[in-house]
Scaffold this motif. Structure first.
Motif, short mmCIF file in Angstrom:
data_model
loop_
_atom_site.label_atom_id
_atom_site.label_comp_id
_atom_site.label_asym_id
_atom_site.label_seq_id
_atom_site.Cartn_x
_atom_site.Cartn_y
_atom_site.Cartn_z
N ARG A 1 -3.34 2.95 -0.26
CA ARG A 1 -4.26 1.81 -0.35
C ARG A 1 -4.18 0.92 0.88
NH1 ARG A 1 -2.31 -2.90 -4.46
NH2 ARG A 1 -3.85 -4.03 -3.23
N PHE A 2 -2.96 0.72 1.43
CA PHE A 2 -2.83 -0.13 2.60
C PHE A 2 -3.25 0.61 3.87
CE2 PHE A 2 -0.13 -2.71 -0.23
CZ PHE A 2 -0.80 -3.91 -0.06
N LEU A 3 -3.19 1.93 3.85
CA LEU A 3 -3.74 2.70 4.97
C LEU A 3 -5.25 2.50 5.01
CD1 LEU A 3 -3.54 4.79 7.24
CD2 LEU A 3 -3.74 6.58 5.50
N ALA A 4 -5.89 2.59 3.84
CA ALA A 4 -7.34 2.36 3.77
C ALA A 4 -7.69 0.94 4.20
CB ALA A 4 -7.85 2.62 2.35
N ALA A 5 -6.90 -0.04 3.74
CA ALA A 5 -7.15 -1.44 4.10
C ALA A 5 -6.92 -1.66 5.60
CB ALA A 5 -6.24 -2.36 3.29
N GLY A 6 -5.86 -1.04 6.15
CA GLY A 6 -5.56 -1.19 7.56
C GLY A 6 -6.64 -0.60 8.45
N LEU A 7 -7.14 0.57 8.08
CA LEU A 7 -8.21 1.19 8.87
C LEU A 7 -9.50 0.38 8.78
CD1 LEU A 7 -7.63 4.98 8.06
CD2 LEU A 7 -6.95 3.70 10.11
N PHE A 8 -9.75 -0.19 7.60
CA PHE A 8 -10.92 -1.05 7.43
C PHE A 8 -10.79 -2.29 8.33
CE2 PHE A 8 -13.12 -4.56 5.25
CZ PHE A 8 -14.40 -4.03 5.15
N ALA A 9 -9.61 -2.88 8.36
CA ALA A 9 -9.39 -4.06 9.20
C ALA A 9 -9.48 -3.70 10.68
CB ALA A 9 -8.04 -4.67 8.88
N ALA A 10 -8.94 -2.53 11.04
CA ALA A 10 -8.98 -2.11 12.44
C ALA A 10 -10.42 -1.90 12.91
CB ALA A 10 -8.17 -0.81 12.62
N THR B 1 1.78 -1.54 8.53
CA THR B 1 3.23 -1.54 8.30
C THR B 1 3.53 -1.30 6.83
OG1 THR B 1 3.68 -3.06 10.15
CG2 THR B 1 5.35 -2.92 8.40
N ALA B 2 2.81 -2.00 5.95
CA ALA B 2 3.00 -1.81 4.51
C ALA B 2 2.71 -0.36 4.12
CB ALA B 2 2.09 -2.76 3.73
N SER B 3 1.70 0.23 4.75
CA SER B 3 1.36 1.62 4.46
C SER B 3 2.47 2.58 4.88
CB SER B 3 0.06 2.00 5.19
OG SER B 3 -0.23 3.37 5.05
N ALA C 1 6.87 -7.99 10.13
CA ALA C 1 7.65 -8.76 9.15
C ALA C 1 6.81 -9.09 7.93
CB ALA C 1 8.18 -10.04 9.80
N ILE C 2 5.57 -9.53 8.17
CA ILE C 2 4.67 -9.83 7.04
C ILE C 2 4.37 -8.55 6.27
CG2 ILE C 2 2.39 -10.69 6.39
CD1 ILE C 2 2.46 -12.42 8.93
N GLY C 3 4.16 -7.46 7.00
CA GLY C 3 3.88 -6.18 6.34
C GLY C 3 5.02 -5.71 5.47
N ALA C 4 6.25 -5.95 5.91
CA ALA C 4 7.41 -5.57 5.11
C ALA C 4 7.44 -6.35 3.80
CB ALA C 4 8.70 -5.80 5.90
N ALA C 5 7.06 -7.65 3.87
CA ALA C 5 7.01 -8.46 2.65
C ALA C 5 5.91 -7.97 1.73
CB ALA C 5 6.80 -9.93 3.02
N ILE C 6 4.76 -7.61 2.29
CA ILE C 6 3.66 -7.07 1.49
C ILE C 6 4.10 -5.79 0.80
CG2 ILE C 6 1.38 -5.98 1.62
CD1 ILE C 6 0.69 -7.92 3.85
N TYR C 7 4.76 -4.93 1.56
CA TYR C 7 5.27 -3.66 1.01
C TYR C 7 6.22 -3.91 -0.17
CZ TYR C 7 9.27 -0.45 0.89
OH TYR C 7 10.34 0.34 0.50
N GLY C 8 7.15 -4.85 0.00
CA GLY C 8 8.09 -5.13 -1.08
C GLY C 8 7.42 -5.71 -2.30
N GLY C 9 6.52 -6.68 -2.08
CA GLY C 9 5.86 -7.33 -3.20
C GLY C 9 4.93 -6.40 -3.96
N TYR C 10 4.03 -5.77 -3.25
CA TYR C 10 3.05 -4.92 -3.93
C TYR C 10 3.65 -3.59 -4.37
CZ TYR C 10 -0.48 -8.30 -2.74
OH TYR C 10 -1.20 -9.46 -2.65
N GLY C 11 4.69 -3.14 -3.64
CA GLY C 11 5.34 -1.91 -4.07
C GLY C 11 6.03 -2.07 -5.41
#
Length: 341
Positions: free
Chosen positions: A49-58, A193-195, A78-88
């Motif tokens: 999901r974050f790969l799709a979101a990242g490519l959309f943002a890119a 990063t989250a992806s 750093a923000i991506g690592a927090a996103i990964y932890g929270g949403y994971g």
């Protein structure tokens, strides 16, 4: 007729109705993820999901990616690592708990943010914030389920509760870095990063690549596109909507999740409904600004003056929203961003 009045419908501006719309979408994302968990492992889905979101943002911010500095890369990571932890952790929890329960428990991150700021940034919270946090905590206990043997927490509830810490951490990191670096670069880096971290966790968790299924494919793509749409809407709407008013609108996120879950057949016990109400009340109370008799914000000992509202919104993540802009001063805006599962 005044143009500002003409643009208001049922007391809300076009921008405020836009925020209501994305809040409804946020509420629905919990059920989407809960459904996807029946066809995919949590860490694969987070990565996808974050790969799709990242490519959309890119695709949107590709021009601004040129000349990215190492500091921007580090801040975004750093923000991506927090996103990964929270949403994971939240996604893993949705394997075993209802979407509405997850939404109400996740809302606890809002009063948690100023408490973490107190510990990390030495910014004492307002008195109302402490009262709101206490009220939300009581509500959290009721949602989690208090029985004759005490609080009954399953694996899903525990993972969801823990997820509120990195979710709150994400907001604090955005408040520190969002005003210093290019928002497009930060957004793309944090999502990718989250992806990467999500996919990298699969072998560590012993999670295999799921068999192809249109459910996780469509859900992952929809979540990625929704995240981009939500972020763009927030950035546009919060240029004219105050952070406090936006936060009040965002508080409806778990309510919409409960409505969607109810339509899908989920049933919330009466005690949990009471707890959900306390969480929402605590969230609102933690964001209230005391007013003086002259109409200004009251002074609160130990609390810093809130930063003025500026263009730009924040929380991205999901959701909730996953790659936001944030004022360099977190006070007064930290809760406005956030979203969804």
């Amino acid at each position: 007729m005044n143009s500002s009045v003409a643009r208001r419908v049922l007391g809300l501006s076009v921008q405020e109705w836009a925020l209501v719309g994305i809040t409804m979408i946020w509420g629905g994302t919990f059920l989407v993820v809960h459904t996807a968990m029946q066809h995919s492992g949590p860490w694969f889905f987070v990565g996808f999901r974050f790969l799709a979101a990242g490519l959309f943002a890119a695709a949107i911010f590709w021009r601004s990616l040129r000349g990215m500095s190492w500091r921007e890369l580090g801040a975004g990571a750093a923000i991506g690592a927090a996103i990964y932890g929270g949403y994971g952790l939240q996604t893993a929890g949705l394997q075993t708990i209802d979407s509405s329960t997850s939404a109400f428990m996740t809302a606890f991150y809002v009063p948690l943010v100023p408490l973490l700021q107190w510990l990390v940034l030495r910014k004492p919270p307002r008195a109302l914030t402490l009262v709101g946090a206490g009220l939300a905590f009581v509500g959290l206990l009721l949602v989690a389920g208090i029985g004759s043997r005490g609080i009954q927490l399953g694996t899903g509830e525990i993972l969801t509760l823990i997820s509120t810490l990195p979710i709150a951490g994400e907001i604090i990191l955005i408040s520190l870095f969002g005003g210093r670096f290019d928002v497009g670069r930060l957004t793309v880096v944090q999502l990718l990063t989250a992806s990467v971290l999500g996919f990298a966790t699969m072998p560590l968790a012993g999670e295999p690549i799921p068999a192809f299924d249109p459910v996780w494919l469509i859900a992952g793509l929809a979540m990625g596109l929704a995240s981009g749409l939500i972020q763009l809407t927030m950035n546009w709407a919060q240029r004219s909507v105050s952070a406090t008013r936006a936060t009040i609108i965002y508080t409806g996120e778990p309510v919409w999740a409960g409505v969607v879950g109810r339509i899908a057949g989920e049933r919330i016990p009466p005690l949990a409904i009471l707890g959900a109400g306390l969480i929402i009340a605590g969230t609102l109370l933690s964001e209230l600004q005391p007013r003086r008799a002259d109409g200004g914000a009251a002074e609160d000992p130990g609390a810093e003056d809130p930063a003025p509202d500026e263009p730009g919104a924040d929380r991205a993540t999901d959701d909730r929203a996953e790659g936001p802009t944030q004022d360099p001063e977190p006070e007064g805006r930290e809760a406005a961003p956030r979203a969804g599962a």
